[in-house]
Design a protein around this motif. Structure first.
Motif, PDB file in Angstrom:
ATOM      1  N   ASN A 373       0.829  -1.203   0.000  1.00  0.00           N
ATOM      2  CA  ASN A 373       0.000   0.000   0.000  1.00  0.00           C
ATOM      3  C   ASN A 373       0.864   1.255   0.000  1.00  0.00           C
ATOM      4  O   ASN A 373       0.526   2.248  -0.651  1.00  0.00           O
ATOM      5  CB  ASN A 373      -0.924   0.014   1.224  1.00  0.00           C
ATOM      6  N   VAL A 376       2.244   2.240  -3.597  1.00  0.00           N
ATOM      7  CA  VAL A 376       1.362   2.669  -4.687  1.00  0.00           C
ATOM      8  C   VAL A 376       1.577   4.119  -5.101  1.00  0.00           C
ATOM      9  O   VAL A 376       1.722   4.407  -6.300  1.00  0.00           O
ATOM     10  CB  VAL A 376      -0.118   2.394  -4.324  1.00  0.00           C
ATOM     11  N   ARG A 387      -7.035   4.439  -3.715  1.00  0.00           N
ATOM     12  CA  ARG A 387      -6.530   3.066  -3.784  1.00  0.00           C
ATOM     13  C   ARG A 387      -7.521   2.098  -3.135  1.00  0.00           C
ATOM     14  O   ARG A 387      -7.860   1.060  -3.707  1.00  0.00           O
ATOM     15  CB  ARG A 387      -5.168   2.982  -3.092  1.00  0.00           C
ATOM     16  N   LEU A 435       1.431  -4.619  -8.196  1.00  0.00           N
ATOM     17  CA  LEU A 435       0.878  -3.989  -7.000  1.00  0.00           C
ATOM     18  C   LEU A 435      -0.630  -4.182  -6.926  1.00  0.00           C
ATOM     19  O   LEU A 435      -1.179  -4.512  -5.865  1.00  0.00           O
ATOM     20  CB  LEU A 435       1.221  -2.499  -6.986  1.00  0.00           C
TER      21      LEU A 435
END
Length: 519
Positions: A373, A376, A387, A435
């Motif tokens: 996370n 990103v 996100r 990702l």
């Protein structure tokens, strides 16, 4: 809701406070005693908030002969003398190091406090000569060997890691300062340095080459952290309270905590440990969350990754490496892995004895998804709130069998791609795809691969299995053709769920998805 009434030592790093104020204490004193009585100069590298400061404080109480603090603990059965030694405790953890003078001032201030007790030498003008003189006089005045405890020896170095001139200045200062521990050896009873990172012998510890590094020692692999056995033995009331608060049974509490917070290994055959900071916070809040990761952002690690042009997909899938490649950080080498390992974002997962190769990987879900996370925004223009929105919608659309809606949202995710095209464009797209699918793995079975013998990504939902192939320099039709010719979907046909194949074409000119085919 069950309230245990027990005090959890969150943020309490002083052994005396824990014992006098009735905080829960996981007994590590047998290991402490073993260290204190089997060697003299030790070094330990462990991630932040793993209990290093508490361990240092425990040693301080022990060497000051504070027997009353150890009542009922393992060391009470082992120690018979309880001798009092002069203790020189240096804590470099809580300061800001932004100039060469700053480190000098902090060390000088500490030396001045000790000189008020043990006196000043007329010819002692440098930091190292003053330190040596203090150790000598403390030993001669008390008739006992001196104990030197250094907490977070490397904090100045880590703060200066992206400022090479400042880093060189700190290395030079600390090399001379810590080197005193070798020349003053005859006056020492014990010395112990802790930190996050082990900077290479040639840069900091070359004058202290007798250090016993226990960072990967089998016997001391669990000296910081909480083992599975310690979790069950010490926290039964907290496990029960967490069970009631979340409406799950106690075994599920333990299983969830194991996935979230366990998995750190500091020796291939040594015991694994839970992150103590996360465990205590989960019990206190009665919620499973990413407590440790939220306390510090690894921005400098991401910058090192970018500078070294390291392929992040290797990091996500696990790294095969020799021990020399991850146990010491050398500033002159563009290798980010030692810092990533020592900072706690990777741990030992396996060891090949024949070829002496280690496999490193994320220790648990807290670190895995916290790190992904965090990455990103460095690779896309998507914000934190966006996100979470995207990942949730991605999963809903795939669970409902709507591959076209998934791809339209996938296209939106890549909109306004923030980086200029260059030689790294293909890898950059591949990392972003990695990702996305890795983050989906928190909520559904998502796999991403770099091997050409398998599809680029596979997602399993209760009703569907998706097989994805991506082409940057090719068409969506060619991607679909590769799925069929290579038989990427065949292994999933026997699972009883509908298999959906998706071929995706990226446009280098548009820097986005050009088209896709679903079959």
């Amino acid at each position: 809701m069950l309230v245990t009434g027990r005090k959890l030592p969150i943020g309490i790093q002083t052994f005396e406070d824990i014992r006098n104020d009735g905080y829960l204490y996981v007994d590590k004193t047998a290991l402490m005693w073993t260290m204190a009585n089997t060697g003299k100069p030790f070094f330990l590298s462990r991630p932040r908030r793993f209990g290093k400061s508490l361990l240092i404080s425990t040693f301080e109480a022990y060497f000051k002969g504070r027997r009353e603090l150890f009542t009922g603990l393992d060391v009470e059965k082992l120690e018979t003398k309880w001798e009092v030694h002069p203790v020189l405790h240096i804590d470099l953890n809580a300061e800001k190091y932004d100039s060469p003078d700053r480190l000098d001032a902090i060390l000088s201030n500490q030396l001045t406090q000790w000189e008020a007790i043990y006196g000043v030498g007329d010819d002692e003008t440098t930091l190292s000569s003053r330190f040596w003189g203090i150790i000598r006089r403390a030993s001669e005045q008390t008739g006992k060997g001196v104990v030197v405890l250094v907490d977070e020896y490397d904090k100045p170095l880590l703060q200066a890691i992206q400022n090479e001139p400042l880093l060189d200045s700190y290395r030079s200062t600390l090399k001379a300062f810590y080197g005193v521990l070798k020349s003053a050896d005859r006056y020492l009873r014990f010395a112990f340095l802790t930190g996050v990172t082990k900077f290479s012998q040639v840069s900091v510890f070359s004058d202290l080459n007798q250090l016993i590094d226990i960072s990967m020692n089998y016997d001391f692999s669990t000296i910081c952290g909480i083992t599975h056995e310690e979790l069950l033995a010490n926290f039964e009331p907290e496990i029960e309270a967490l069970s009631q608060a979340n409406g799950i049974d106690k075994q599920e509490v333990v299983d969830t905590m194991t996935r979230q917070y366990d998995g750190y290994h500091f020796h291939p055959n040594g015991g694994g440990v839970f992150n103590p900071f996360s465990v205590l916070n989960a019990f206190f809040s009665k919620e499973f969350s990413n407590y440790w990761f939220q306390t510090g952002t690894p921005t400098f690690l991401v910058e090192l990754l970018k500078e070294s042009d390291y392929d992040l997909r290797l990091l996500m899938d696990g790294i095969e490496t020799a021990v020399s490649a991850f146990t010491e950080y050398r500033a002159d080498k563009k290798n980010p892995i030692p810092l990533i390992y020592q900072s706690g974002y990777l741990t030992i997962k396996d060891y090949d004895r024949r070829f002496k190769m280690y496999r490193l990987g994320f220790p648990n879900d807290e670190v895995r998804y916290g790190f992904l996370n965090f990455l990103v925004p460095f690779y896309t223009s998507v914000t934190d709130d966006e996100r979470s929105f995207y990942i949730g919608k991605f999963i809903n659309e795939l669970e409902n069998g709507n591959a076209d809606a998934f791809m339209r949202r996938f296209e939106a995710f890549f909109a306004d791609f923030p980086y200029e095209l260059n030689d790294q464009t293909e890898r950059h797209y591949q990392v972003v795809i990695y990702l996305i699918f890795k983050l989906m793995g928190q909520f559904t079975q998502a796999e991403v691969h770099s091997s050409r013998g398998r599809a680029d990504a596979v997602v399993r939902t209760p009703k569907f299995i998706y097989v994805f192939e991506f082409k940057l320099n090719g068409t969506a039709g060619q991607a679909m053709q590769q799925i069929d010719e290579k038989g990427y979907a065949l292994p999933y046909a026997v699972e009883g769920r509908q298999v959906i194949k998706v071929g995706v074409e990226f446009s280098a000119e548009k820097r986005n998805v050009e088209r896709w085919v679903v079959a």
